[in-house]
Design a protein around this motif. Structure first.
Motif, PDB file in Angstrom:
ATOM      1  N   ARG A 101      -7.548   2.717   0.448  1.00 51.59           N
ATOM      2  CA  ARG A 101      -8.933   2.261   0.517  1.00 51.59           C
ATOM      3  C   ARG A 101      -8.999   0.763   0.236  1.00 51.59           C
ATOM      4  O   ARG A 101      -8.195   0.227  -0.514  1.00 51.59           O
ATOM      5  CB  ARG A 101      -9.784   3.003  -0.513  1.00 51.59           C
ATOM      6  N   PHE A 129       0.853  -1.181   0.000  1.00 52.94           N
ATOM      7  CA  PHE A 129       0.000   0.000   0.000  1.00 52.94           C
ATOM      8  C   PHE A 129       0.887   1.228   0.000  1.00 52.94           C
ATOM      9  O   PHE A 129       1.812   1.338   0.797  1.00 52.94           O
ATOM     10  CB  PHE A 129      -0.908   0.015   1.237  1.00 52.94           C
ATOM     11  N   HIS A 139     -10.393  -1.119  -4.268  1.00 51.80           N
ATOM     12  CA  HIS A 139      -8.987  -1.315  -4.632  1.00 51.80           C
ATOM     13  C   HIS A 139      -8.883  -2.407  -5.699  1.00 51.80           C
ATOM     14  O   HIS A 139      -9.263  -3.555  -5.449  1.00 51.80           O
ATOM     15  CB  HIS A 139      -8.177  -1.697  -3.392  1.00 51.80           C
ATOM     16  N   ASP A 171      -2.976   4.737  -2.127  1.00 56.36           N
ATOM     17  CA  ASP A 171      -4.364   4.319  -2.140  1.00 56.36           C
ATOM     18  C   ASP A 171      -4.602   3.384  -0.961  1.00 56.36           C
ATOM     19  O   ASP A 171      -4.292   2.202  -1.021  1.00 56.36           O
ATOM     20  CB  ASP A 171      -4.688   3.613  -3.465  1.00 56.36           C
TER      21      ASP A 171
END
Length: 87
Positions: free
Chosen positions: A8, A3, A12, A6
């Motif tokens: 989320r 990660f 994703h 982003d």
């Protein structure tokens, strides 16, 4: 799964792929010290409020992953070194 920006889960693309194909992942977030240094003009690359926001967002990501039976590995260091060391 590394990660970066982003954080989320609900939309994703890589996580959708994993969900559809049953693949295993090892979620990872690294706090890269290069993001927290100073610019060539002497200004902080990441200010106090941005740093606090990032810490809270990573904490929330870890909680959401734990809610679905996973977890998040959190490390400090250059990602290219952290990832190699985890392998």
């Amino acid at each position: 799964m590394w990660f970066r920006a982003d954080l989320r889960l609900h939309d994703h693309p890589a996580l959708k792929y994993v969900e559809q194909h049953g693949s295993a992942v090892l979620p990872l977030f690294t706090f890269d010290p290069r993001q927290f240094g100073k610019t060539s003009f002497g200004f902080a690359k990441t200010g106090r409020y941005r740093a606090e926001f990032l810490i809270e967002a990573v904490d929330q990501l870890r909680k959401r992953l734990r809610d679905i039976g996973s977890d998040l590995i959190i490390r400090e260091g250059k990602p290219e070194e952290v990832i190699v060391n985890l392998c």
